[in-house]
Design an enzyme around this catalytic site. Sequence first.
Site, mmCIF file in Angstrom:
data_model
loop_
_atom_site.group_PDB
_atom_site.id
_atom_site.type_symbol
_atom_site.label_atom_id
_atom_site.label_comp_id
_atom_site.label_asym_id
_atom_site.label_seq_id
_atom_site.Cartn_x
_atom_site.Cartn_y
_atom_site.Cartn_z
ATOM 1 N N ASP A 1 29.844 -5.630 2.425
ATOM 2 C CA ASP A 1 30.960 -6.562 2.232
ATOM 3 C C ASP A 1 32.279 -5.938 2.700
ATOM 4 O OD1 ASP A 1 28.779 -7.276 0.586
ATOM 5 O OD2 ASP A 1 30.061 -8.438 -0.730
ATOM 6 N N HIS B 1 35.192 -8.390 2.867
ATOM 7 C CA HIS B 1 36.053 -9.266 2.060
ATOM 8 C C HIS B 1 37.510 -9.259 2.497
ATOM 9 C CE1 HIS B 1 33.500 -11.167 -0.840
ATOM 10 N NE2 HIS B 1 32.950 -10.027 -1.206
ATOM 11 N N ASP C 1 29.766 -11.578 3.873
ATOM 12 C CA ASP C 1 31.015 -11.513 3.103
ATOM 13 C C ASP C 1 32.121 -10.827 3.902
ATOM 14 O OD1 ASP C 1 29.732 -12.853 1.122
ATOM 15 O OD2 ASP C 1 30.102 -11.383 -0.445
ATOM 16 N N ASP D 1 37.294 -14.003 2.259
ATOM 17 C CA ASP D 1 37.590 -14.284 0.854
ATOM 18 C C ASP D 1 38.075 -13.031 0.136
ATOM 19 O OD1 ASP D 1 37.288 -17.016 0.594
ATOM 20 O OD2 ASP D 1 35.166 -16.920 0.078
ATOM 21 N N ARG D 2 38.875 -13.262 -0.892
ATOM 22 C CA ARG D 2 39.442 -12.240 -1.774
ATOM 23 C C ARG D 2 40.515 -11.399 -1.092
ATOM 24 N NH1 ARG D 2 36.809 -11.727 -6.646
ATOM 25 N NH2 ARG D 2 34.707 -12.593 -6.801
ATOM 26 N N ASN E 1 27.218 -15.039 0.851
ATOM 27 C CA ASN E 1 27.537 -16.206 0.018
ATOM 28 C C ASN E 1 28.992 -16.648 0.168
ATOM 29 O OD1 ASN E 1 28.161 -13.710 -1.523
ATOM 30 N ND2 ASN E 1 28.808 -15.126 -3.117
ATOM 31 N N HIS E 2 29.844 -15.812 0.778
ATOM 32 C CA HIS E 2 31.239 -16.218 1.004
ATOM 33 C C HIS E 2 31.456 -16.809 2.391
ATOM 34 C CE1 HIS E 2 33.387 -14.934 -2.648
ATOM 35 N NE2 HIS E 2 32.343 -14.139 -2.788
ATOM 36 N N HIS F 1 21.922 -10.227 2.761
ATOM 37 C CA HIS F 1 23.149 -10.060 1.987
ATOM 38 C C HIS F 1 22.889 -9.961 0.489
ATOM 39 C CE1 HIS F 1 27.305 -10.363 0.749
ATOM 40 N NE2 HIS F 1 26.944 -11.313 -0.100
ATOM 41 N N ARG G 1 25.820 -14.450 -12.395
ATOM 42 C CA ARG G 1 26.703 -15.119 -11.432
ATOM 43 C C ARG G 1 26.590 -16.640 -11.502
ATOM 44 N NH1 ARG G 1 28.347 -11.640 -7.101
ATOM 45 N NH2 ARG G 1 27.196 -9.672 -7.000
ATOM 46 N N HIS H 1 26.559 -7.380 -1.427
ATOM 47 C CA HIS H 1 26.825 -8.416 -2.433
ATOM 48 C C HIS H 1 27.422 -7.889 -3.732
ATOM 49 C CE1 HIS H 1 26.496 -12.390 -4.067
ATOM 50 N NE2 HIS H 1 25.471 -12.143 -4.867
#
Length: 964
Positions: free
Chosen positions: A282, A284, A311, A314-315, A343-344, A396, A450, A477
């Site tokens: 990730d 991010h 990923d 995001d964030r 998943n992002h 992932h 989650r 992840h």
Amino acid sequence: LPTTVRTGAPCINDKFWQKRVGDLRSLAGDRDGFSAALVQATAHGRGHWRQQVHARIGMTDAQTGGGTAFSHGADLEVGQNVMVDRVHPGVIRFIGAVQGGRGSRGPRIMVGVELREALGSSDGSIHGVQYFKVDKEKGVFVKPHRVIPEEAFAHSEEGEDQNSRTWNKLDSLNEQLSLQRSLQFQTVFGDEDHSEQDGDEQRLQEVIENLNVETNYDGPRLTWPLTVENALHVLEHFKEGRKIHSKYLLSVTHKAYKILSEEENVQRISIPENAKLTVVGDIHGQLQDLYSIFTINGLPSPENIYLFNGDFVDRGPRGVEVLTSILIFKLLFPRAVFLNRGNHETRQQNRTMGFEEEVLLKYEGPIGRTILTFIHALFDQLPLCAIAQEKIFVLHGGLFPQDGVTLEHIRGMNRKREPPIHSPVFEDAIYEAMLWSDPRETTGRHISARGAGIEFGEDVTHEFLRTNRMALVIRSHECVHEGFTLLHSGRLITLFSASRYCGLQTNKGAFLTIGDSLQPEIQQFYAHSLEDSHWEAPSTDQLDARLEQETISMIVERIVDSKPSLFWHYSRIDGKRKGVVSVEEWAQGLKLVLQLDLPYINYQTRLADAEADGSINYTKFLERYRVEIGDSAGMRDFQARVMDDICEQMFLAMGASTLDAAFEVFDADEDGFIEYEEFVKILKQLDIGLSDAQVFELMRSLDTDADGKIDPEEFKDKFGTVFARQQLRRSGDVSCDEEGDSEGGGDGTESDDIRKVRVKIGALLVLHSGSNLRDAFQHVYAFAAGDEAVAGARQGATSPHVSRDELHKFLIHIGAHSIVDGDEEHFRTYIDSVDTDSDGTISWVEFERAFSMHSTRRPAVPQPGMGDWQNNVLQQMANFFFQNRAHLASTFRSFDKNNDGEISDEEWMESMLKINSLFKKPLTEAQIMTLMRTLDSDGDGTISFVEFLHGFRIVDSQHSESGK
């Protein structure tokens, strides 16, 4: 697969080496003993440290019995908050010499601690001598070296790990709540899976051709085919904090889309001789981590193959730049750069986790929406996993909710869509697990914290590898402190590449390289700054403080969202009705109500002040934190209007001229008290404009002694001011200076005559419909269709309009023209004025605004106060907006096609009414309408939603700085 670990710039200390020995033991498979010399060196280092401490205070081990009154580089003092054995929080009550028992060599220096939990064995006495006084199970005497001040603990490795573990738990909970809310919002707004129309290549090509690059644009001008020089220019441009032109961003997206769309679900990666594959976890949106990996490991090339394991966005704040950098190298070296979907890389996550907002802010206007649309189309093309050298399986998330899943299942899946969540279809469950599941040190399969995917154990990993003839699973992840973890007997590796995650964590990043010999090598790192090419040592103290503060803020957010339930729980266990609970009861209540197992006692001094006897006043604790609605004059006016409407309607609805008579209205059984059930029943009958949750807040604030009922004095104390104010208003003794503008448009928007006529028409409309203005509007709508009898069936219309003529005919039909003595021309003028946007039609918003019978006064704003029922009701409303702010913003953005931060009044009302219904109506329709009128302060029919939602934050009323 023996694995080598290399780390950059580690902090060498006792704890580091102890952990590293354990890690290396595991990696090397030597479980009987490893590097005895290293272990001896560690022990020697610890002994040397103790000698240094003793030398500082001039005492020997013989004098102190192996401990001192000086601990971990800090003086200990009576009254200080400490941790015993780095696990149990408490307060020092005694420091000094303690007489030993029989056979003792003499007095010893000891620290007496009152523990916050009943885990001790002393009441403050030892060997018959009383040194301090506490409950028997809370006292403990320990040597000084077993005690560490709380502040020092927070910056120690154990404290850092505690904050990190707690933060990760809270983050998982927030992710679960966000996912639940997203699925809830889908039930009322629909599943926005537009993958087919998003991928319209012809439309995208037309958009790109019609975009012009301004002459003053001084960024990279990409040429096709791309060159390495192009790529380096883009990297340098991003390094300077600048964005590339939308034409080039869309061009990169378009060309990468075509390549990715032709790739298989399961990518096969072969590593040539003298080449290597690098797996990146990730990122991010943390561009500095991507650039650090390139600096350490080299840029992608045919000999330096990269697999980015999802990923990317995001964030973090630089998701656009991270994604663009990766895609540019994918275009340069299609067979040397591979991407897996995370998943992002989904619409559902991007709406609330930052990427959607990032794109729309960086690329303003309609082009931002276009860019976002086609990036999401690109995400739908991303492969799901990869196999390296036929032996290493990389994806992932994780493995599957059932045994027997094969690579053939994955190859046959339909991946080019928005990933499904909670679908009963077998194929969809596999898809969800590949993006969401997590491994655990357990066996079997369990529900995921989650809210999506599963948690799976070692047996599941071994079954999958055996079934598919694989040797190793690599996944990402999860944020892990060292940047990687080895699980399931070394057959599964978690890899996370965003160091100092979210700017709060102190975790390392890591990436993994594999040569053709299949020997993984893991490189740990801390990202260096984008501006500098040299390594920077992490500012650990600053990161620790930020992480702890963010952890506290996340706990407070959950407390604020559960105030009514927490109050109800604490009042039930407060048998003596003193308004206090013990620290243990306080912590257990948080664990029970929040359904979150965290070390609350360790955070008690940061969350709640203790009374002199060590107990927690739970009313003070709950009222300490509140949601601030915003500091604009408009929002203050909104709060005042809502509360004034409620107060006036309560006064009128009770139909009583005195407080005693009003009390009798509620005291149905005439026992001299108002029980909760009586209160709720009567309030609902009165229909004064409070939701169920707001009724609870009102009851809670009235019941000051927390005995579950309201006595006459409590009732008078809370409603006395309301009645006095309303009686003064009715008698005309309140001046305009006290009340604000006079009723009927003192702000100049309309004359008193027009307002009075509209109020009378509104009353007639409600009387005719038999219910309220919304039903009246539906009657007008149905009447226009020629069949008033179907009014009930038409109430589901989403955004109906009626023409001016249709409204005029209906009002004539019910006799409203008699209000102006049958003056047709005058009456027509009133009707035409309802159409504020002059489009010839009248919407529900215009209808309600014109004929609402709500007061237009500007009353005083309720001031924050402990136990103030008006503020409790306002807090319930504010918390609804705060907890759902990300999803509300995403919903409003879906209407904002121009990406200008504004939506129409009708869109606002349509959204809010649906959302309010979804959450069991925390707001009344009248409150929503009042808020809409406040936000549309200039009456132009549009609302700026961004500033409104950004105005909500949690504040700590005991400190000047906000808690959020």
